[in-house]
Design a protein around this motif. Structure first.
Motif, mmCIF file in Angstrom:
data_model
loop_
_atom_site.group_PDB
_atom_site.id
_atom_site.type_symbol
_atom_site.label_atom_id
_atom_site.label_comp_id
_atom_site.label_asym_id
_atom_site.label_seq_id
_atom_site.Cartn_x
_atom_site.Cartn_y
_atom_site.Cartn_z
ATOM 1 N N SER A 174 -18.173 -23.864 60.478
ATOM 2 C CA SER A 174 -19.425 -24.596 60.662
ATOM 3 C C SER A 174 -20.605 -23.714 60.276
ATOM 4 C CB SER A 174 -19.573 -25.034 62.118
ATOM 5 O OG SER A 174 -20.865 -25.555 62.343
ATOM 6 N N SER A 175 -21.600 -24.333 59.647
ATOM 7 C CA SER A 175 -22.806 -23.587 59.279
ATOM 8 C C SER A 175 -23.557 -23.099 60.519
ATOM 9 C CB SER A 175 -23.723 -24.443 58.411
ATOM 10 O OG SER A 175 -24.172 -25.583 59.115
ATOM 11 N N SER A 176 -23.310 -23.706 61.666
ATOM 12 C CA SER A 176 -24.015 -23.292 62.886
ATOM 13 C C SER A 176 -23.411 -22.036 63.523
ATOM 14 C CB SER A 176 -24.038 -24.422 63.914
ATOM 15 O OG SER A 176 -22.738 -24.693 64.367
ATOM 16 N N THR A 177 -22.159 -21.719 63.203
ATOM 17 C CA THR A 177 -21.520 -20.560 63.837
ATOM 18 C C THR A 177 -21.033 -19.503 62.845
ATOM 19 O OG1 THR A 177 -19.383 -21.710 63.838
ATOM 20 C CG2 THR A 177 -20.748 -21.885 65.840
ATOM 21 N N ALA A 178 -20.767 -19.890 61.609
ATOM 22 C CA ALA A 178 -20.232 -18.946 60.626
ATOM 23 C C ALA A 178 -21.314 -17.977 60.163
ATOM 24 C CB ALA A 178 -19.671 -19.704 59.430
ATOM 25 N N GLN A 179 -20.876 -16.804 59.748
ATOM 26 C CA GLN A 179 -21.783 -15.799 59.206
ATOM 27 C C GLN A 179 -21.196 -15.265 57.917
ATOM 28 O OE1 GLN A 179 -23.562 -13.042 61.702
ATOM 29 N NE2 GLN A 179 -23.843 -14.478 63.358
ATOM 30 N N GLU A 180 -22.059 -14.839 57.024
ATOM 31 C CA GLU A 180 -21.612 -14.262 55.763
ATOM 32 C C GLU A 180 -20.627 -13.125 56.047
ATOM 33 O OE1 GLU A 180 -23.570 -11.802 52.092
ATOM 34 O OE2 GLU A 180 -24.762 -13.404 52.984
ATOM 35 N N GLY A 181 -19.502 -13.137 55.341
ATOM 36 C CA GLY A 181 -18.483 -12.105 55.529
ATOM 37 C C GLY A 181 -17.384 -12.478 56.500
ATOM 38 N N ASP A 182 -17.573 -13.544 57.290
ATOM 39 C CA ASP A 182 -16.513 -13.989 58.201
ATOM 40 C C ASP A 182 -15.276 -14.337 57.382
ATOM 41 O OD1 ASP A 182 -18.207 -13.736 60.352
ATOM 42 O OD2 ASP A 182 -18.401 -15.893 60.728
ATOM 43 N N GLU A 195 -13.080 -16.236 52.715
ATOM 44 C CA GLU A 195 -14.269 -15.560 53.231
ATOM 45 C C GLU A 195 -15.493 -16.469 53.117
ATOM 46 O OE1 GLU A 195 -16.054 -11.157 52.633
ATOM 47 O OE2 GLU A 195 -15.755 -12.283 50.775
ATOM 48 N N VAL A 196 -16.356 -16.401 54.120
ATOM 49 C CA VAL A 196 -17.628 -17.123 54.080
ATOM 50 C C VAL A 196 -18.580 -16.318 53.199
ATOM 51 C CG1 VAL A 196 -19.612 -17.929 55.419
ATOM 52 C CG2 VAL A 196 -17.303 -18.120 56.374
ATOM 53 N N VAL A 197 -19.080 -16.950 52.139
ATOM 54 C CA VAL A 197 -19.988 -16.294 51.207
ATOM 55 C C VAL A 197 -21.437 -16.483 51.656
ATOM 56 C CG1 VAL A 197 -20.774 -16.237 48.806
ATOM 57 C CG2 VAL A 197 -18.374 -16.656 49.316
ATOM 58 N N GLU A 198 -21.736 -17.687 52.165
ATOM 59 C CA GLU A 198 -23.093 -17.991 52.618
ATOM 60 C C GLU A 198 -23.017 -18.994 53.754
ATOM 61 O OE1 GLU A 198 -27.312 -19.625 50.737
ATOM 62 O OE2 GLU A 198 -25.452 -19.974 49.652
ATOM 63 N N ALA A 199 -23.791 -18.762 54.786
ATOM 64 C CA ALA A 199 -23.875 -19.702 55.914
ATOM 65 C C ALA A 199 -25.319 -19.739 56.385
ATOM 66 C CB ALA A 199 -22.957 -19.270 57.046
ATOM 67 N N ARG A 200 -25.827 -20.949 56.478
ATOM 68 C CA ARG A 200 -27.199 -21.125 56.967
ATOM 69 C C ARG A 200 -27.206 -22.286 57.942
ATOM 70 N NH1 ARG A 200 -30.884 -22.582 52.398
ATOM 71 N NH2 ARG A 200 -30.209 -24.690 52.863
ATOM 72 N N ASP A 201 -27.687 -22.015 59.143
ATOM 73 C CA ASP A 201 -27.789 -23.039 60.174
ATOM 74 C C ASP A 201 -28.888 -24.021 59.794
ATOM 75 O OD1 ASP A 201 -27.374 -24.374 62.540
ATOM 76 O OD2 ASP A 201 -28.189 -22.810 63.839
ATOM 77 N N ASN A 202 -28.832 -25.221 60.371
ATOM 78 C CA ASN A 202 -29.909 -26.182 60.121
ATOM 79 C C ASN A 202 -31.203 -25.622 60.707
ATOM 80 O OD1 ASN A 202 -29.612 -26.520 62.872
ATOM 81 N ND2 ASN A 202 -29.134 -28.680 62.768
ATOM 82 N N ILE A 217 -17.858 -21.031 50.797
ATOM 83 C CA ILE A 217 -16.688 -20.181 51.046
ATOM 84 C C ILE A 217 -15.976 -19.890 49.739
ATOM 85 C CG2 ILE A 217 -16.355 -21.086 53.380
ATOM 86 C CD1 ILE A 217 -13.972 -22.725 52.254
ATOM 87 N N ARG A 218 -15.143 -18.862 49.754
ATOM 88 C CA ARG A 218 -14.254 -18.582 48.624
ATOM 89 C C ARG A 218 -12.904 -18.163 49.184
ATOM 90 N NH1 ARG A 218 -17.381 -13.377 46.639
ATOM 91 N NH2 ARG A 218 -16.914 -12.064 48.400
ATOM 92 N N LEU A 219 -11.875 -18.452 48.424
ATOM 93 C CA LEU A 219 -10.517 -18.056 48.807
ATOM 94 C C LEU A 219 -10.228 -16.717 48.143
ATOM 95 C CD1 LEU A 219 -8.695 -21.484 48.473
ATOM 96 C CD2 LEU A 219 -10.012 -20.556 50.377
ATOM 97 N N LEU A 220 -9.736 -15.757 48.915
ATOM 98 C CA LEU A 220 -9.519 -14.406 48.400
ATOM 99 C C LEU A 220 -8.104 -14.186 47.886
ATOM 100 C CD1 LEU A 220 -11.485 -12.349 51.083
ATOM 101 C CD2 LEU A 220 -12.237 -13.085 48.812
ATOM 102 N N TYR A 221 -7.101 -14.420 48.748
ATOM 103 C CA TYR A 221 -5.726 -14.140 48.326
ATOM 104 C C TYR A 221 -4.711 -14.851 49.204
ATOM 105 C CZ TYR A 221 -5.685 -10.775 52.202
ATOM 106 O OH TYR A 221 -5.759 -10.190 53.440
ATOM 107 N N LEU A 222 -3.502 -14.981 48.641
ATOM 108 C CA LEU A 222 -2.306 -15.397 49.387
ATOM 109 C C LEU A 222 -1.416 -14.181 49.468
ATOM 110 C CD1 LEU A 222 -1.015 -18.828 48.049
ATOM 111 C CD2 LEU A 222 -1.744 -18.280 50.356
#
Length: 170
Positions: A39-47, A74-81, A92-97
């Motif tokens: 969620s944009s309300s709880t996630a932070q960049e790098g999570d 990984e969360v690339v960008e998160a901004r709360d309302n 978000i971006r997917l890093l690896y399997l």
């Protein structure tokens, strides 16, 4: 001299594709499932969050990677309302399997924006200007179970036999 030539021939044969293990080729497509709610309300960049392979993938040599391998996004960008109808944002971006001890780097991104409430803000400013700063945009979320398509970012040789995926996540 014959020993050196024979040794070179054996080395070349062992290095040939016929003797190599399976390879995940660059561009191989994967159906990925996001295993955590974001969620944009709880996630932070790098999570970081958990992902898993949702469908079996057949490699070019016939080897099948079974659904269930896990990985990381990984969360690339998160901004709360925000006030004045500013919407939330989540990228978000997917890093690896992870296949055994090997990592298959992935290419995949997903972004989402919350609903902007500019109209409501303008109407409120006109009618009730003191209340305008309290109108907020919507947060955005990526639900657990969201499906994404990802691609292998590079060729990755795997051991033979390929280790099975880990047990269920439940």
């Amino acid at each position: 001299m014959k020993t050196i030539t024979a040794l070179g021939l054996v080395t070349a044969l062992l290095a040939s594709p016929a003797f190599a293990g399976p390879v995940v080729s660059e561009g191989t497509e994967f159906q990925i499932r996001v295993e955590d709610a974001l969620s944009s309300s709880t996630a932070q960049e790098g999570d970081r969050f958990t992902i898993s392979l949702d469908d079996d993938v057949k490699l070019s040599d016939g080897t099948v990677l079974r659904a269930g391998y896990r990985g990381v996004g990984e969360v690339v960008e998160a901004r709360d309302n925000g006030m004045l109808g500013k919407n939330g944002k989540l990228n978000i971006r997917l890093l690896y399997l992870k296949v055994g001890d090997d990592r298959v780097r992935l290419r995949a991104n997903k972004g989402a924006k919350g609903e902007t409430r500019v109209g409501a803000t303008v109407a409120t400013v006109i009618l009730f200007w003191p209340a305008a700063p309290f109108i907020k945009g919507k947060d955005v979320s990526i639900k657990k179970g969201t499906m994404m398509t990802a691609y292998a970012d590079q060729d990755v040789p795997l051991p033979s036999p390929v280790p099975p995926p880990p047990e269920s996540m439940n």
